[in-house]
Design an enzyme around this catalytic site. Sequence first.
Site, PDB file in Angstrom:
ATOM      1  NE  ARG A 128     -53.273 -46.601 -21.322  1.00 54.37           N
ATOM      2  CZ  ARG A 128     -54.194 -46.180 -20.453  1.00 54.37           C
ATOM      3  NH1 ARG A 128     -54.140 -46.567 -19.201  1.00 54.37           N
ATOM      4  NH2 ARG A 128     -55.168 -45.381 -20.819  1.00 54.37           N
ATOM      5  CE  LYS A 163     -58.479 -47.485 -26.935  1.00 53.54           C
ATOM      6  NZ  LYS A 163     -59.672 -48.136 -26.435  1.00 53.54           N
TER       7      LYS A 163
END
Length: 180
Positions: A128, A163
């Site tokens: 991420r 997310k």
Amino acid sequence: MFADIKGFTKIAESMSADTLVEDLDEYFGSFDLIIEKYGLEKIKTIGDAYLCAGGLSGPTKGTPTDVIKTGLEMQQYVELKKQERIGKDLPYFEIRIGINTGPVVAGVVGIKKFAYDIWGDTVNTAARMEQFGETGRVNISEHTYNIIKEHFNCTSRGNIAVKSKGELAMYFVDSEKIFT
């Protein structure tokens, strides 16, 4: 640490398959030498992504500081190659780098085509960090920042919505601190 080439699919469309593989081999081969210098281990390449980790051989090799130095040196290498290739009117690569620090599970699974790999939330968060980074920059998690902040100048990016992770504090590594 994850490194990923920005816009790889578009770049790949403008190159022959042979040239593309040669170029990837040149870049990833240089990355291999850089990570070896800092005591990191290459886990794998996944298309245009490069995954490596530090600390798998023990706490004194491949420290978080070594991982940051690796990322900065990789970015310097890619920028140098970019300038060379622009001068020759050739396509060039730019990369995003993401780093997170923490525990991982490592090993080999399956019975065919054995491959050493790592798993866990630390790996997912590093991915991420790469995805939410910017080309030419090393993006790190808050956990990594808290470990390396005495050794590197960093810029806070604030909390960023990620997310499946919620809000994560992220930092760009600007430079190594110079102590006199």
